[in-house]
Scaffold this motif. Structure first.
Motif, PDB file in Angstrom:
ATOM      1  N   VAL A  72      40.556  -0.004 -13.080  1.00  0.00           N
ATOM      2  CA  VAL A  72      39.821  -0.033 -11.816  1.00  0.00           C
ATOM      3  C   VAL A  72      38.318  -0.165 -12.019  1.00  0.00           C
ATOM      4  CG1 VAL A  72      41.584   1.257 -10.560  1.00  0.00           C
ATOM      5  CG2 VAL A  72      39.764   2.508 -11.731  1.00  0.00           C
ATOM      6  N   ARG A  73      37.870   0.026 -13.267  1.00  0.00           N
ATOM      7  CA  ARG A  73      36.436  -0.114 -13.526  1.00  0.00           C
ATOM      8  C   ARG A  73      36.189  -0.219 -15.019  1.00  0.00           C
ATOM      9  NH1 ARG A  73      31.459   4.294 -13.018  1.00  0.00           N
ATOM     10  NH2 ARG A  73      29.831   2.833 -13.625  1.00  0.00           N
ATOM     11  N   LEU A 133      31.717   1.115  -4.960  1.00  0.00           N
ATOM     12  CA  LEU A 133      32.639   0.567  -3.971  1.00  0.00           C
ATOM     13  C   LEU A 133      32.563  -0.949  -3.952  1.00  0.00           C
ATOM     14  CD1 LEU A 133      34.576   0.647  -1.556  1.00  0.00           C
ATOM     15  CD2 LEU A 133      32.574   1.040  -0.078  1.00  0.00           C
ATOM     16  N   TYR A 134      31.355  -1.506  -3.913  1.00  0.00           N
ATOM     17  CA  TYR A 134      31.200  -2.961  -3.874  1.00  0.00           C
ATOM     18  C   TYR A 134      31.733  -3.606  -5.144  1.00  0.00           C
ATOM     19  CZ  TYR A 134      28.266  -2.432   0.286  1.00  0.00           C
ATOM     20  OH  TYR A 134      27.810  -2.148   1.539  1.00  0.00           O
ATOM     21  N   GLU A 135      31.536  -2.934  -6.281  1.00  0.00           N
ATOM     22  CA  GLU A 135      32.069  -3.475  -7.536  1.00  0.00           C
ATOM     23  C   GLU A 135      33.596  -3.521  -7.492  1.00  0.00           C
ATOM     24  OE1 GLU A 135      32.215  -2.107 -12.166  1.00  0.00           O
ATOM     25  OE2 GLU A 135      30.268  -2.066 -11.171  1.00  0.00           O
ATOM     26  N   SER A 136      34.213  -2.490  -6.928  1.00  0.00           N
ATOM     27  CA  SER A 136      35.673  -2.477  -6.815  1.00  0.00           C
ATOM     28  C   SER A 136      36.162  -3.596  -5.905  1.00  0.00           C
ATOM     29  CB  SER A 136      36.148  -1.119  -6.271  1.00  0.00           C
ATOM     30  OG  SER A 136      35.850  -0.072  -7.181  1.00  0.00           O
ATOM     31  N   LEU A 137      35.440  -3.838  -4.819  1.00  0.00           N
ATOM     32  CA  LEU A 137      35.817  -4.925  -3.921  1.00  0.00           C
ATOM     33  C   LEU A 137      35.690  -6.274  -4.618  1.00  0.00           C
ATOM     34  CD1 LEU A 137      34.111  -3.734  -0.597  1.00  0.00           C
ATOM     35  CD2 LEU A 137      36.541  -3.628  -1.186  1.00  0.00           C
ATOM     36  N   GLN A 138      34.625  -6.456  -5.390  1.00  0.00           N
ATOM     37  CA  GLN A 138      34.443  -7.706  -6.116  1.00  0.00           C
ATOM     38  C   GLN A 138      35.533  -7.902  -7.165  1.00  0.00           C
ATOM     39  OE1 GLN A 138      30.371  -7.599  -7.527  1.00  0.00           O
ATOM     40  NE2 GLN A 138      29.677  -8.769  -5.763  1.00  0.00           N
ATOM     41  N   GLN A 139      35.914  -6.794  -7.848  1.00  0.00           N
ATOM     42  CA  GLN A 139      36.971  -6.904  -8.846  1.00  0.00           C
ATOM     43  C   GLN A 139      38.287  -7.301  -8.200  1.00  0.00           C
ATOM     44  OE1 GLN A 139      36.652  -6.353 -12.499  1.00  0.00           O
ATOM     45  NE2 GLN A 139      38.355  -7.714 -12.013  1.00  0.00           N
ATOM     46  N   THR A 140      38.568  -6.760  -7.012  1.00  0.00           N
ATOM     47  CA  THR A 140      39.777  -7.135  -6.291  1.00  0.00           C
ATOM     48  C   THR A 140      39.761  -8.618  -5.945  1.00  0.00           C
ATOM     49  OG1 THR A 140      40.003  -4.913  -5.343  1.00  0.00           O
ATOM     50  CG2 THR A 140      41.157  -6.707  -4.222  1.00  0.00           C
ATOM     51  N   ALA A 141      38.600  -9.123  -5.517  1.00  0.00           N
ATOM     52  CA  ALA A 141      38.485 -10.541  -5.182  1.00  0.00           C
ATOM     53  C   ALA A 141      38.675 -11.417  -6.416  1.00  0.00           C
ATOM     54  CB  ALA A 141      37.123 -10.820  -4.541  1.00  0.00           C
ATOM     55  N   ILE A 142      38.116 -11.008  -7.550  1.00  0.00           N
ATOM     56  CA  ILE A 142      38.273 -11.779  -8.773  1.00  0.00           C
ATOM     57  C   ILE A 142      39.732 -11.797  -9.205  1.00  0.00           C
ATOM     58  CG2 ILE A 142      37.777 -11.753 -11.257  1.00  0.00           C
ATOM     59  CD1 ILE A 142      34.925 -10.964 -10.563  1.00  0.00           C
ATOM     60  N   ASN A 143      40.396 -10.643  -9.124  1.00  0.00           N
ATOM     61  CA  ASN A 143      41.811 -10.582  -9.498  1.00  0.00           C
ATOM     62  C   ASN A 143      42.658 -11.522  -8.647  1.00  0.00           C
ATOM     63  OD1 ASN A 143      41.197  -8.640 -11.387  1.00  0.00           O
ATOM     64  ND2 ASN A 143      41.843  -6.919 -10.121  1.00  0.00           N
ATOM     65  N   THR A 144      42.224 -11.732  -7.404  1.00  0.00           N
ATOM     66  CA  THR A 144      43.013 -12.549  -6.475  1.00  0.00           C
ATOM     67  C   THR A 144      42.565 -14.004  -6.479  1.00  0.00           C
ATOM     68  OG1 THR A 144      43.255 -10.603  -5.057  1.00  0.00           O
ATOM     69  CG2 THR A 144      43.811 -12.742  -4.100  1.00  0.00           C
ATOM     70  N   ASP A 234      31.363 -16.916  -8.485  1.00  0.00           N
ATOM     71  CA  ASP A 234      29.978 -16.761  -8.913  1.00  0.00           C
ATOM     72  C   ASP A 234      29.512 -15.317  -8.816  1.00  0.00           C
ATOM     73  OD1 ASP A 234      28.531 -19.906  -7.872  1.00  0.00           O
ATOM     74  OD2 ASP A 234      29.224 -19.229  -9.812  1.00  0.00           O
ATOM     75  N   MET A 235      30.374 -14.429  -8.288  1.00  0.00           N
ATOM     76  CA  MET A 235      29.978 -13.048  -8.093  1.00  0.00           C
ATOM     77  C   MET A 235      29.608 -12.425  -9.423  1.00  0.00           C
ATOM     78  SD  MET A 235      32.726 -11.663  -5.343  1.00  0.00           S
ATOM     79  CE  MET A 235      34.099 -12.106  -6.373  1.00  0.00           C
ATOM     80  N   ARG A 236      28.416 -11.865  -9.527  1.00  0.00           N
ATOM     81  CA  ARG A 236      27.981 -11.239 -10.761  1.00  0.00           C
ATOM     82  C   ARG A 236      28.204  -9.738 -10.673  1.00  0.00           C
ATOM     83  NH1 ARG A 236      22.870  -8.952 -10.162  1.00  0.00           N
ATOM     84  NH2 ARG A 236      21.807  -9.495  -8.245  1.00  0.00           N
ATOM     85  N   ARG A 237      28.181  -9.137 -11.831  1.00  0.00           N
ATOM     86  CA  ARG A 237      28.357  -7.706 -11.902  1.00  0.00           C
ATOM     87  C   ARG A 237      27.129  -7.011 -11.330  1.00  0.00           C
ATOM     88  NH1 ARG A 237      27.217  -3.661 -15.406  1.00  0.00           N
ATOM     89  NH2 ARG A 237      28.815  -2.091 -15.773  1.00  0.00           N
ATOM     90  N   PRO A 238      27.326  -6.012 -10.429  1.00  0.00           N
ATOM     91  CA  PRO A 238      26.173  -5.336  -9.856  1.00  0.00           C
ATOM     92  C   PRO A 238      25.366  -4.620 -10.928  1.00  0.00           C
ATOM     93  CG  PRO A 238      28.204  -4.807  -8.664  1.00  0.00           C
ATOM     94  CD  PRO A 238      28.595  -5.504  -9.926  1.00  0.00           C
ATOM     95  N   THR A 239      24.069  -4.513 -10.714  1.00  0.00           N
ATOM     96  CA  THR A 239      23.205  -3.749 -11.611  1.00  0.00           C
ATOM     97  C   THR A 239      22.530  -2.661 -10.811  1.00  0.00           C
ATOM     98  OG1 THR A 239      21.227  -5.083 -11.189  1.00  0.00           O
ATOM     99  CG2 THR A 239      22.742  -5.880 -12.893  1.00  0.00           C
ATOM    100  N   ALA A 240      21.803  -1.829 -11.517  1.00  0.00           N
ATOM    101  CA  ALA A 240      21.121  -0.724 -10.851  1.00  0.00           C
ATOM    102  C   ALA A 240      20.063  -1.214  -9.874  1.00  0.00           C
ATOM    103  CB  ALA A 240      20.474   0.188 -11.888  1.00  0.00           C
TER     104      ALA A 240
END
Length: 242
Positions: A72-73, A133-144, A234-240
């Motif tokens: 999940v992360r 939360l946003y990173e989890s949503l992006q990961q779900t989108a990438i998986n799909t 194109d979604m990049r990994r969130p940073t601080a």
């Protein structure tokens, strides 16, 4: 690893934006430790803990009653693990090192007391939870919707980390056909992706066996593939800073 490494990692994390006196307290009350690849550092229902990744790559995963796992992360240098469990209590997740890691334990009592007493600290924790939360949503989108390269990279990490033992190599015991079936693509397409990853020095392949040589590099491919991408991928990994 030196104290300067911890100071630099903390400064580069979201914790570095906390009031200076809180940062000094966290550095004074915490401690660091080394963990070999394949070490489980958190198990389902364990007491809450927060950790700063000084060096390395880890994954957070959930397991089914049948033993299947889903990541999940992922967390790497300057990421912080455990903010959610400090706020909401123990979680049904595990955390495992994928490479040799240096972790700095954040004293939970110090951080939670600061959050209760200072709205700036509380808001910083809320922002961090929002990023997760946003990173989890992006990961779900990438998986799909992600590219084959993204899905292959992510699936290889999941397979290999589920089979990894302490001090052991990251090896996914899977055929190209099974990998293609898992990511919903043709074997020939997956073979080309594996060839590219092999030429980049990220993996080594053998019949029914793919060894991950650079876990962080493969992880980067699951987020930021070097092949042409679409708007979704194109979604990049969130940073601080996001």
């Amino acid at each position: 690893m030196t104290d300067a490494d911890v100071v630099e990692a903390l400064a580069g994390s979201f914790l570095g934006k906390l009031p200076p006196e809180v940062v000094r307290q966290l550095l004074a009350t915490g401690d660091s430790a080394e963990y070999p690849a394949g070490t489980t550092i958190y198990r389902e229902g364990s007491a809450p803990k927060a950790l700063l990744v000084v060096h390395g790559l880890l994954r957070v995963y959930m397991a089914s009653p049948q033993g299947r796992q889903v990541t999940v992360r992922y967390a790497r240098d300057r990421d912080v693990l455990g903010i959610a469990v400090l706020v909401a209590g123990p979680a049904d997740v595990g955390a495992q090192t994928l490479s040799d890691c240096t972790l700095f334990r954040i004293d939970a009592a110090t951080l939670t007391a600061a959050a209760h007493n200072d709205s700036k600290v509380a808001w910083a924790l809320a922002e961090e939870l929002g990023r997760r939360l946003y990173e989890s949503l992006q990961q779900t989108a990438i998986n799909t919707f992600g590219t084959v390269r993204q899905r292959v990279a992510g699936h290889l990490l999941d397979l290999a980390s589920a089979q990894q033992r302490p001090h052991g190599d990251l090896v996914a015991r899977v055929s190209q056909q099974d990998l293609a079936d898992a990511v919903g693509s043709a074997r020939e397409v997956v073979a080309r992706v594996l060839r590219d990853l092999r030429l980049a020095g990220l993996v080594a392949t053998a019949p029914d066996r793919i060894q991950i040589l650079d876990a962080a590099g493969v992880y980067d491919q699951s987020w930021n593939p070097t092949e042409p991408t679409t708007k979704v991928t194109d979604m990049r990994r969130p940073t601080a800073k996001d």
